[in-house]
Design an enzyme around this catalytic site. Structure first.
Site, PDB file in Angstrom:
ATOM      1  N   ASP A  38      -2.047  10.821  -2.524  1.00  0.00           N
ATOM      2  CA  ASP A  38      -2.317   9.750  -3.485  1.00  0.00           C
ATOM      3  C   ASP A  38      -2.607  10.293  -4.875  1.00  0.00           C
ATOM      4  OD1 ASP A  38      -3.039   8.682  -0.668  1.00  0.00           O
ATOM      5  OD2 ASP A  38      -2.662   6.932  -1.938  1.00  0.00           O
TER       6      ASP A  38
ATOM      7  N   LYS B  71      -5.128  10.153   2.524  1.00  0.00           N
ATOM      8  CA  LYS B  71      -5.891   9.297   3.426  1.00  0.00           C
ATOM      9  C   LYS B  71      -6.997  10.072   4.154  1.00  0.00           C
ATOM     10  CE  LYS B  71      -5.647   5.793   3.787  1.00  0.00           C
ATOM     11  NZ  LYS B  71      -6.543   4.869   3.059  1.00  0.00           N
TER      12      LYS B  71
ATOM     13  N   ARG C  69       0.859  -1.176   0.000  1.00  0.00           N
ATOM     14  CA  ARG C  69       0.000   0.000   0.000  1.00  0.00           C
ATOM     15  C   ARG C  69       0.904   1.236   0.000  1.00  0.00           C
ATOM     16  NH1 ARG C  69       1.617   1.777   4.081  1.00  0.00           N
ATOM     17  NH2 ARG C  69       0.492   3.711   3.765  1.00  0.00           N
ATOM     18  N   GLY C  70       0.259   2.416  -0.106  1.00  0.00           N
ATOM     19  CA  GLY C  70       1.041   3.646  -0.258  1.00  0.00           C
ATOM     20  C   GLY C  70       1.201   3.888  -1.751  1.00  0.00           C
TER      21      GLY C  70
HETATM   22  O1  MRU Z   1      -4.772   3.349   1.708  1.00  0.00           O
HETATM   23  P1  MRU Z   1      -3.284   3.537   1.781  1.00  0.00           P
HETATM   24  O2  MRU Z   1      -2.687   3.039   3.043  1.00  0.00           O
HETATM   25  O3  MRU Z   1      -2.593   2.995   0.543  1.00  0.00           O
HETATM   26  O4  MRU Z   1      -3.097   5.106   1.753  1.00  0.00           O
HETATM   27  C1  MRU Z   1      -1.823   5.639   1.809  1.00  0.00           C
HETATM   28  C2  MRU Z   1      -1.831   7.106   1.940  1.00  0.00           C
HETATM   29  O5  MRU Z   1      -2.840   7.750   1.959  1.00  0.00           O
HETATM   30  C3  MRU Z   1      -0.504   7.777   1.961  1.00  0.00           C
HETATM   31  O6  MRU Z   1      -0.583   8.950   2.721  1.00  0.00           O
HETATM   32  C4  MRU Z   1      -0.125   8.160   0.527  1.00  0.00           C
HETATM   33  O7  MRU Z   1      -0.170   7.038  -0.320  1.00  0.00           O
HETATM   34  C5  MRU Z   1       1.208   8.768   0.440  1.00  0.00           C
HETATM   35  S1  MRU Z   1       2.418   7.476   0.654  1.00  0.00           S
HETATM   36  C6  MRU Z   1       3.904   7.816   0.464  1.00  0.00           C
END
Ligand code: MRU
Length: 364
Positions: free
Chosen positions: A244, A255, A53-54
């Protein structure tokens, strides 16, 4: 970054193999384990279940998934079919589409027999570039932290509030917002991080605390609703969050809960920076609130919670009455007007069309 003294990255490939290995993020912080992705179906499943994830890591995993898809079926039809299947795994982080577009562009005009090799070369390149880019982002952002430290007369640690997990485990290495923290800490700037738990999946409580603890960065875990209170009482010097998808006009999707932090920061004159690589910018979008598709995730992420039981097993327990109706939007959009600046690998820009265009003039 190191785990128990061993250097790791979040995804890797033995050059003699066509499979990739990832750190299984669903088990952290209770267990550190890796998972081998054997084919495109495994890659899609890992992205959907948030084993990986991320935004940046989703992009690189998607790239390797695409390479594995072409290894197994390099036909013209699969050049597009694999793209569509992987791209649909998670809708909000634009890095997935960004990586897949580069991959498809590299292989489309090749003979089918040459596609897989070219795809692996490109995926390896995207992985290497992610590390380099995040290192540059960290350097840019650490300057902001240093400025605050100096402005405070070097009298106390810089208090940073962050949301979700934006660390090395969300990228290939370093991280985005957390990469800035690592760089500042490694450069000898005293920092302390307020870590939002980040309901419902608790990426802050599970992953960010684990990362910061492993790296020796002082931090305190707080519930998501505590940030505004801390800002009112002068206990936050700067907010650093990831993204994202950032629109061409500087709206930042991140998020769920990020928007509320930005509102509180604005009301309390706390600088609020979004930290991102150029691959997170969607140049085709302007109005983030109206245009960005927000992923709606499963209801059990809200009704249930996972943790470690007394016997060490990882268990999932229910919080809400059976049958409770649930809404679970996974992301929200912080309008550009609430963002103090965008920290990228090319520098810090105002959150505006002009600011982004100045950093990325080739985007027209
Ligand atoms: O749902 P996730 O855990 O994939 O969401 C991740 C985030 O919202 C992070 O803040 C975003 O991807 C930036 S990561 C470097």
């Amino acid at each position: 970054m190191k785990v128990d003294g061993v250097a790791y990255r979040s995804i890797w490939r033995d050059p003699s193999e066509t499979t990739v290995t990832v750190v299984d993020q669903t088990l952290l912080p209770h267990r550190f384990d890796t998972l081998k992705l054997m084919n495109v179906a495994d890659a899609i499943d890992a992205i959907k279940r948030m084993v990986v994830r991320g935004a940046p890591l989703i992009g690189v995993t998607g790239a390797y998934g695409y390479a594995m898809a072409l290894r197994d079926d390099p036909s013209d039809a699969n050049v597009d079919a694999a793209f569509d299947a992987i791209n649909a795994a998670r809708p909000t982080a634009v890095n997935l589409r960004w990586a897949l577009e580069i991959m498809r562009q590299e292989v489309r005009d090749l003979a089918p027999d040459d596609r897989a090799v070219a795809a692996y070369v490109t995926a390896d390149r995207l992985r290497a570039e992610d590390i380099e880019t995040n290192g540059a982002i960290a350097e840019q952002g650490a300057r902001l932290v240093r400025e605050i430290y100096e402005a405070n007369g070097r009298s106390r640690p810089v208090n940073i509030l962050t949301h979700c997990n934006t660390g090395w485990i969300a990228c290939v290495d370093w991280g985005t917002a957390l990469g800035v923290v690592y760089r500042a800490h490694d450069d000898g700037i005293p920092v302390h991080v307020w870590v939002d738990e980040t309901r419902p999946r608790n990426q802050g409580a599970s992953l960010t605390t684990w990362e910061l603890g492993s790296h020796g960065v002082p931090h305190t875990l707080i519930v998501d609703n505590a940030g505004g209170h801390l800002m009112q009482h002068g206990q936050v010097d700067i907010c650093l969050v990831g993204a994202d998808r950032v629109t061409a006009s500087g709206d930042a999707c991140n998020k769920i809960g990020t928007y509320l932090k930005a509102l509180a920061a604005k009301d309390n004159h706390v600088p609020f920076y979004v930290v991102l690589p150029g691959s997170t910018i969607d140049w085709g979008m302007q109005d983030g609130v109206a245009e960005i598709e927000i992923e709606e995730r499963a209801s059990d992420e809200v009704t249930h919670i996972s943790g470690v039981a007394g016997d060490g097993s990882i268990v999932k327990v229910r919080l809400a009455p059976k049958g409770t109706k649930v809404g679970n939007p996974a992301f929200d959009v912080t309008p550009a007007r609430l963002v103090t600046g965008l920290v990228t690998e090319r520098g810090v820009a105002p959150a505006s069309r002009e600011g982004l265009r100045a950093l990325y003039p080739e985007k027209g």
